[in-house]
Design an enzyme around this catalytic site. Structure first.
Site, PDB file in Angstrom:
ATOM      1  N   SER A 177     -24.484 -10.106 -42.068  1.00 42.58           N
ATOM      2  CA  SER A 177     -25.364  -9.012 -42.441  1.00 42.58           C
ATOM      3  C   SER A 177     -25.706  -8.141 -41.232  1.00 42.58           C
ATOM      4  O   SER A 177     -24.819  -7.661 -40.544  1.00 42.58           O
ATOM      5  CB  SER A 177     -26.614  -9.575 -43.104  1.00 42.58           C
ATOM      6  OG  SER A 177     -27.285  -8.589 -43.835  1.00 42.58           O
ATOM      7  N   ASP A 211     -21.077  -9.567 -53.302  1.00 46.40           N
ATOM      8  CA  ASP A 211     -22.223  -9.009 -52.582  1.00 46.40           C
ATOM      9  C   ASP A 211     -22.257  -7.500 -52.765  1.00 46.40           C
ATOM     10  O   ASP A 211     -21.239  -6.827 -52.594  1.00 46.40           O
ATOM     11  CB  ASP A 211     -22.108  -9.367 -51.095  1.00 46.40           C
ATOM     12  CG  ASP A 211     -23.208  -8.741 -50.258  1.00 46.40           C
ATOM     13  OD1 ASP A 211     -24.320  -8.547 -50.786  1.00 46.40           O
ATOM     14  OD2 ASP A 211     -22.960  -8.458 -49.069  1.00 46.40           O
ATOM     15  N   HIS A 252     -23.299 -12.749 -50.694  1.00 45.35           N
ATOM     16  CA  HIS A 252     -23.639 -12.248 -49.365  1.00 45.35           C
ATOM     17  C   HIS A 252     -23.591 -13.372 -48.334  1.00 45.35           C
ATOM     18  O   HIS A 252     -23.304 -13.133 -47.165  1.00 45.35           O
ATOM     19  CB  HIS A 252     -25.040 -11.640 -49.433  1.00 45.35           C
ATOM     20  CG  HIS A 252     -25.515 -11.012 -48.166  1.00 45.35           C
ATOM     21  ND1 HIS A 252     -25.040  -9.813 -47.702  1.00 45.35           N
ATOM     22  CD2 HIS A 252     -26.457 -11.412 -47.260  1.00 45.35           C
ATOM     23  CE1 HIS A 252     -25.658  -9.488 -46.574  1.00 45.35           C
ATOM     24  NE2 HIS A 252     -26.514 -10.444 -46.285  1.00 45.35           N
TER      25      HIS A 252
END
Length: 632
Positions: A190, A390, A452
């Site tokens: 991320s 995601d 994710h």
């Protein structure tokens, strides 16, 4: 360098360099408070961990390291020593995103050796990354997770972050020099997609400044970024494209037309500020997708895994489900004490810090995508991977940034002008796992049916990916590797099958030992039976002969010499060397069944030298800010 300690001063005195009086020594200690408070590795040793599975505790260290003395800035780390060494010694540094989200997400929900069964019980993670690499989890920037800093002293820019991280590593390696020569990989997900390239660049700059042998150059061997927020200029526009591809929004619908208006505004903002990392108008695209695709129960898509739904407006903030156990566990007083948390830190653990996130705006920083070409060209391999479900940091944006990036004489995955590297099908244990693509030092992996947080969903597949990237070679430790194939071809053995508490190789070795033991016992039993039969026969002969003699010489008392010698010979055989058949089994053969790498400690220096307590018995080795999340 560490400050001088009393014990090291004593060794100098022995060498005749100086003779210090007790008075001078006392005054030195009195007026040098930092001398008395200097920490050693023993101060970070984790002696017990509440809720850990039965058996020897994994070797680990945890605690705070100061990186900003002026503002009381300290970074928290949790380090696990690897369980086995394959062909090289490696350390993986793991960072979660946010900015401001704790790397304890990675430690307890993704790649660490433990996962929470409930809020007070740990269980082994089948697919943890500590199998062949030391793991170093760091809560950063300051103020994140267990890390802390004075109020109003949070940092703002990526170069500030990387400078503090280099300070952290310098001090960490002073405490644990046995790891400084390891191959180093920096991994995360991320918003760590911004942090990691900056840290990698700072390591290279630090290495380039070394002019003598007093400092060690750190062996940076690669960086790994999962579902990364790397290139906002590609990631923001990908929201709508991904929504179309996944069927969240129907192309040509009234909703689609409204969203395309927001898309147009976003693209104009990107054109005006192509190097911006955070663009408020572009974030509106995601917010509108989530708000306007709610169902009748006011359930919105989970932005981290669009296969799931969540209550609006959380839309994934309550995910993953393990969070309900992680937070209370890390806030337990006994866990805080076990992890050597500084008692001066008054606030408890929070997954993501709003204060850190709102302050770390990186307004004057370039997006990290601009650092990737130089890193690749300098010889640093880079692995980018994405879970295909995601939304917030989706694979469409990652693939677009790769396609637009120029490095090593080509654009994107070009192998020659107009010719692109093929996408290779990846299967894992007979099931489609994703695709691999590679060109000029850059590897891209797309995971099927993953969110994710790919390691959360697919721990063993993600470990297989890591092992391949690090070129782990398990050939010298044996064992059956996982059935992982690229385009149907089983490549060199780089990953073992899953087992909750060890490698499949070790389990296989144990089973082989057990089988050998039973065979040996069977042999020994057969041999013992033969000995007993012979003994009984001899004893019967002795009794028969003795009775005949007694009948012939009843008037004379005589100790039967033959009886003694035969019994002595019988007992000597039982207590002496085993018979030939039983001797075929040698316990040293069992030792040989253990591969040297399986049960061997990682480092002789690190085994017990960092545990200085005389009573210690060391264990055998044995907007959205979210989990690793991004705040675009």
């Amino acid at each position: 360098m560490l400050l001088t300690t009393p014990s090291s001063r004593g060794s100098r005195a022995q060498s005749g360099i100086a003779n210090v009086s007790w008075l001078a020594l006392s005054l030195l200690l009195l007026f040098s408070p930092t001398l008395g408070s200097a920490k050693s590795a023993a101060d970070y040793y984790v002696r017990s961990l509440p809720g850990a599975p039965e058996g020897p505790l994994l070797k680990m260290h945890a605690g705070h390291i100061e990186v900003d003395a002026q503002n009381n800035g300290n970074l928290f780390f949790w380090h696990y020593q690897n369980r086995h060494i394959a062909n090289r010694q490696r350390t993986v540094i793991w960072l979660n995103g946010g900015p401001g989200c704790s790397s304890m997400d990675g430690a307890l929900m993704e790649i660490g050796p433990y996962r929470l069964k409930d809020n007070h019980t740990l269980e082994y993670n089948n697919g943890s990354w500590d199998e062949f690499a030391n793991l170093l989890f760091v809560d950063q920037p300051v103020g994140t997770g267990f890390s802390y800093v004075n109020t109003n002293s949070y940092i703002h820019e990526l170069d500030e972050m990387s400078a503090q991280f280099i300070t952290f590593l310098e001090k960490w390696f002073q405490l644990f020099p046995e790891y400084e020569g390891d191959d180093i990989y920096i991994a995360g997900e991320s918003y760590a997609g911004q942090h990691i390239p900056y840290i990698a660049k700072a390591i290279q700059e630090r290495n380039n400044k070394i002019q003598n042998d007093q400092s060690i150059r750190w062996n940076l061997r690669g960086i790994v970024i999962g579902n990364g927020w790397i290139s906002p200029a590609q990631q923001y526009p990908s929201y709508l494209t991904f929504a179309y591809e996944e069927g969240l929004v129907t192309k040509g619908s009234s909703l689609a037309k409204d969203l395309e208006v927001y898309q147009s505004v976003c693209e104009s903002k990107i054109s005006a500020s192509p190097n911006a990392i955070n663009i408020r108008d572009c974030e509106e695209i995601l917010q509108q997708i989530l708000a306007r695709t709610k169902d009748t129960n006011k359930q919105c898509y989970n932005m981290y895994d669009v296969r799931l739904r969540d209550t609006y407006p959380s839309c994934g903030m309550n995910w993953p489900t393990d969070l309900v156990d992680v937070k209370p566990y890390l806030q337990r007083p006994d866990v805080v004490q076990a992890l050597n948390i500084n008692p001066e830190k008054k606030s408890g653990w929070e997954e993501c810090s709003g204060a850190v996130s709102s302050t770390f705006n990186a307004a004057n920083s370039l997006p990290s995508v601009q650092l990737l070409p130089e890193l690749l060209e300098s010889g640093i391999p880079i692995l980018l991977f994405s879970g295909d479900k995601d939304l917030i940091c989706n694979h469409v944006g990652t693939e677009q940034l790769i396609n637009n990036m120029k490095w090593n004489g080509g654009t994107g995955f070009e192998t020659s002008p107009g010719v692109w590297a093929p996408r290779h099908d990846w299967t894992f244990e007979g099931e489609p796992a994703g695709i691999y693509q590679y060109a000029r030092n850059l590897t891209y992996v797309l995971f099927y049916n993953a969110s994710h947080m790919v390691p959360y969903d697919l721990p063993r597949q993600s470990r297989d990916m890591l092992d391949r990237f690090m070129k782990v070679d398990i050939a010298n430790i044996g064992g059956k590797p996982a059935d992982s194939r690229i385009d149907g071809e089983k490549l060199p053995q780089t990953s073992v099958g899953g087992h909750p508490n060890s490698t499949a190789a070790e389990q296989q070795a144990k089973e082989k030992i057990k089988e050998t033991e039973w065979k040996a016992y069977a042999k020994s039993g057969e041999a013992a039976l033969i000995v007993v039969i012979i003994g009984v026969t001899v004893w019967g002969f002795f009794i028969w002969r003795s009775r005949r003699r007694n009948r012939g010489y009843q008037g004379v008392y005589q100790r039967d010499i033959g009886s003694g010698s035969i019994l002595e010979r019988f007992h000597n055989k039982r207590s002496g060397p085993a018979d030939v058949e039983a001797g075929d089994f040698d316990e040293s053969e069992l030792d040989n069944l253990h591969s040297p790498g399986l049960e061997q400690e990682h480092y002789a220096v690190g085994d017990d030298s960092d545990e200085e307590s005389p009573n210690h018995q060391p264990a055998a080795p044995p907007s959205s800010t979210k989990p690793g999340g991004a705040q675009p």
